[in-house]
Design a protein around this motif. Structure first.
Motif, PDB file in Angstrom:
ATOM      1  N   MET A  12       0.831  -1.196   0.000  1.00  0.00           N
ATOM      2  CA  MET A  12       0.000   0.000   0.000  1.00  0.00           C
ATOM      3  C   MET A  12       0.869   1.249   0.000  1.00  0.00           C
ATOM      4  SD  MET A  12      -1.359   2.698   2.060  1.00  0.00           S
ATOM      5  CE  MET A  12      -0.909   2.177   3.679  1.00  0.00           C
ATOM      6  N   TYR A  13       1.918   1.270   0.833  1.00  0.00           N
ATOM      7  CA  TYR A  13       2.823   2.416   0.856  1.00  0.00           C
ATOM      8  C   TYR A  13       3.550   2.569  -0.478  1.00  0.00           C
ATOM      9  CZ  TYR A  13       2.298   3.052   5.915  1.00  0.00           C
ATOM     10  OH  TYR A  13       1.801   3.311   7.158  1.00  0.00           O
ATOM     11  N   GLN A  14       3.959   1.456  -1.058  1.00  0.00           N
ATOM     12  CA  GLN A  14       4.650   1.484  -2.349  1.00  0.00           C
ATOM     13  C   GLN A  14       3.723   2.045  -3.433  1.00  0.00           C
ATOM     14  OE1 GLN A  14       5.695  -2.388  -4.034  1.00  0.00           O
ATOM     15  NE2 GLN A  14       7.718  -1.568  -4.531  1.00  0.00           N
ATOM     16  N   LYS A  15       2.479   1.611  -3.424  1.00  0.00           N
ATOM     17  CA  LYS A  15       1.501   2.092  -4.403  1.00  0.00           C
ATOM     18  C   LYS A  15       1.246   3.576  -4.209  1.00  0.00           C
ATOM     19  CE  LYS A  15      -3.164   1.322  -6.075  1.00  0.00           C
ATOM     20  NZ  LYS A  15      -4.492   1.370  -5.557  1.00  0.00           N
ATOM     21  N   LYS A  16       1.104   3.982  -2.976  1.00  0.00           N
ATOM     22  CA  LYS A  16       0.839   5.382  -2.665  1.00  0.00           C
ATOM     23  C   LYS A  16       2.008   6.269  -3.094  1.00  0.00           C
ATOM     24  CE  LYS A  16      -2.484   7.707  -0.955  1.00  0.00           C
ATOM     25  NZ  LYS A  16      -3.461   8.172  -1.879  1.00  0.00           N
ATOM     26  N   SER A  17       3.234   5.839  -2.826  1.00  0.00           N
ATOM     27  CA  SER A  17       4.388   6.647  -3.232  1.00  0.00           C
ATOM     28  C   SER A  17       4.463   6.746  -4.753  1.00  0.00           C
ATOM     29  CB  SER A  17       5.694   6.113  -2.631  1.00  0.00           C
ATOM     30  OG  SER A  17       6.049   4.878  -3.181  1.00  0.00           O
TER      31      SER A  17
END
Length: 136
Positions: A12-17
């Protein structure tokens, strides 16, 4: 916490970044302050702090909080364990800062000057420099 839950959280963090990076690349910001909002989101996503941190702009502080969250320890304990024990005298927080600046350069196809890199100690200073480089 299960590895599956951790993995989905990290994804989720990777997608958001990646979403923030794409927005930064495609948005014509009128000034560095408007860029800072999305850049700050990108940084918090990269540092797995999105939703956990607000109004902390010091890059060292953010990197230390990220290291602490990653190893699931209070920040002061993680700082003590991470305290420059390598031959090079670097810490995980220092490495995170360098990797963040490298990600910005690569993702935005910009190049920070060697003289300015050491002065990029705050997310607002980074936003000012990125805005300047994107608008050359």
């Amino acid at each position: 916490m299960s590895i599956i839950k951790k993995k989905s959280g990290l994804l989720m963090y990777q997608k958001k970044s990646a979403e923030y990076m794409e927005k930064i690349k495609t948005t014509p910001y009128p000034d560095w302050k408007s860029l800072h909002q999305d850049l700050y989101g990108f940084i918090l996503s990269k540092y797995i702090l999105l939703g956990d941190v607000t109004d902390i702009y010091d890059l060292t502080e953010l990197a230390e909080l990220s290291v602490a969250k990653t190893i699931q320890m209070p920040k002061e304990d993680s700082k003590q364990l991470d305290g420059a024990h390598s031959c090079e005298g670097t810490t995980s927080a220092m490495n995170k800062k360098v990797l963040l600046l490298m990600a910005l350069q690569k993702g935005l196809n910009i190049k920070f000057s060697a003289q300015n890199t050491a002065n990029l100690t705050d997310t607002r200073l980074i936003a000012q420099e990125v805005w300047k480089l994107l608008n050359l």
